[in-house]
Design a protein around this motif. Sequence first.
Motif, PDB file in Angstrom:
ATOM      1  N   HIS A  53      29.135  -5.944  45.452  1.00  0.00           N
ATOM      2  CA  HIS A  53      29.750  -5.213  46.720  1.00  0.00           C
ATOM      3  C   HIS A  53      29.421  -6.069  48.171  1.00  0.00           C
ATOM      4  O   HIS A  53      28.017  -5.549  48.522  1.00  0.00           O
ATOM      5  N   HIS A  89      30.061  -7.614  52.254  1.00  0.00           N
ATOM      6  CA  HIS A  89      30.963  -7.559  53.112  1.00  0.00           C
ATOM      7  C   HIS A  89      30.551  -8.895  53.817  1.00  0.00           C
ATOM      8  O   HIS A  89      29.961  -8.878  55.192  1.00  0.00           O
ATOM      9  N   VAL A 118      34.447  -6.474  49.266  1.00  0.00           N
ATOM     10  CA  VAL A 118      35.349  -5.273  49.137  1.00  0.00           C
ATOM     11  C   VAL A 118      35.655  -4.795  50.551  1.00  0.00           C
ATOM     12  O   VAL A 118      35.682  -3.629  51.033  1.00  0.00           O
ATOM     13  N   LYS A 163      40.321  -1.826  46.541  1.00  0.00           N
ATOM     14  CA  LYS A 163      39.230  -0.900  47.220  1.00  0.00           C
ATOM     15  C   LYS A 163      39.751   0.289  47.926  1.00  0.00           C
ATOM     16  O   LYS A 163      40.701   0.108  48.746  1.00  0.00           O
ATOM     17  N   HIS A 208      28.514   3.151  45.706  1.00  0.00           N
ATOM     18  CA  HIS A 208      27.712   4.180  46.313  1.00  0.00           C
ATOM     19  C   HIS A 208      27.466   5.450  45.448  1.00  0.00           C
ATOM     20  O   HIS A 208      26.415   5.274  44.875  1.00  0.00           O
ATOM     21  N   ASP A 219      26.127  -4.284  49.247  1.00  0.00           N
ATOM     22  CA  ASP A 219      26.552  -3.812  50.625  1.00  0.00           C
ATOM     23  C   ASP A 219      25.957  -4.151  52.118  1.00  0.00           C
ATOM     24  O   ASP A 219      25.891  -3.435  52.885  1.00  0.00           O
TER      25      ASP A 219
HETATM   26 ZN   LIG Z   1      30.860  -1.469  51.396  1.00  0.00          ZN
END
Ligand SMILES: [Zn+2]
Length: 434
Positions: A93, A95, A141, A220, A272, A340
């Motif tokens: 996960h 970005h 994602v 996603k 999450h 994340d």
């Molecule tokens: Zn995220």
Amino acid sequence: MMSDMRPFKRLPTMKTLAAAFLLLIASPSFAQVLAIRAGTVVDPARGSSAKDQVILVEHGKILRIGPKVEIPPGAEIIDLSKEWVTPGLIDAHTHMTLTELEGNAPFESFYLNQSSTLRGLRGMHNAQLVLNQGFTTLRDVGNSAEYAMSDVRRAIDAGWFLGPTIIDSGKIIAPFGGQSRDIPPRQGAFWRFEYIDADGPEEVRKAVRTNIYYGAGVIKLVADNNPYHYSIDEFRAAVDEAHRAGIPVAVHVYSGDALDNAIEAGVDSIEHGFDLTDAQLGRMKAKGMFLVGTDFPRKHLDIVGTSGGILPEPAVLAPKIIDRLRRAHRIGVRMAFGSDTVIDMPGRTRADLMFDYLAVWREAGVPPADILKAMTFNAAELLRVDKERGSLREGLSADLVAMPADPLSDIENLRKIDFVMKDGKVVRKPSGSR
Ligand SMILES: [Zn+2]
């Protein structure tokens, strides 16, 4: 001019030609074979390790691995005899093109003043930094502007840049509004820079097809960032379309009905899941569904704040994350590591920040072997690349890392990774080694 011409090199004699030919046929193929002498090879799938192994690498793949593997003459030897070798790490996960602004800045801030080109360059920069520290595969994602991360993937696949394997989602699919709230109608639906609005099963199908068309390797969905959320039928439409194309569905969801609907519809991973109850975790386990917990360390939450109202306050969220991770591990839900990470800190790379999550897993009582499994074998399975990566086995890609200390005794030793091989190419070697 004649005087610049060099004399012809002496032609090789028949004797030297014959010797060269014999050397060629003595090796298993004409390609250079790399032979790694590994002090200890760790097998995250079993949580075990084996001493004094030899790994032969050819054409980017593991040719042989074991204690008594003969090193062919002419092979280039890489000496990792004092190191622990594990499969390359996977973050499920990421970005990579995104850096959120500090404090409680509006969530949209990061994409309103940066072009897709700049975002793509940032994505490549971060992807290379994290590869250098051991992350050989990333699942990115969304929140990557106009498919910027898809282009980072294409540029790496084309061989223009050395980078990790990237599986990207294209744009995030969400009910109307994406992850924006309270934007005046006059501004228009500018969140569509980053999201596809999709309401009802047919719009969800179309959005899934759009992303697959542009090269997505995962779908996603954001399920519950607004007072309304996706129904079972909407999730089922996404799962049906994505699975037909052979790719998994990842759902950003925190709690309640939306979480129930995602589990019921059989999505592949809950991202999450901060408010997951034991009953919901039990249903995930029964379905073999993955949790990608994105277990933020408190110091990261303090920088990003509530992320413009998307997250609960750090003081509330941080203990909740540790408790949910502890329960998920106790119940036995399959977990893949996903960070994340969306912030920058001066003097630290994005990989340094990804390793900060290890402390959260430790605090939740997850043993090092299970953490390493979540970062390799499990994540490869979720990403559907387990037939190619995530383990050190003959025939799999030579994605491997090494460090001078045992990660099974202290998972923080992953920070000491000083050797990285990606698809058989040496990305990084211990300083001072040849
Ligand atoms: Zn995220």
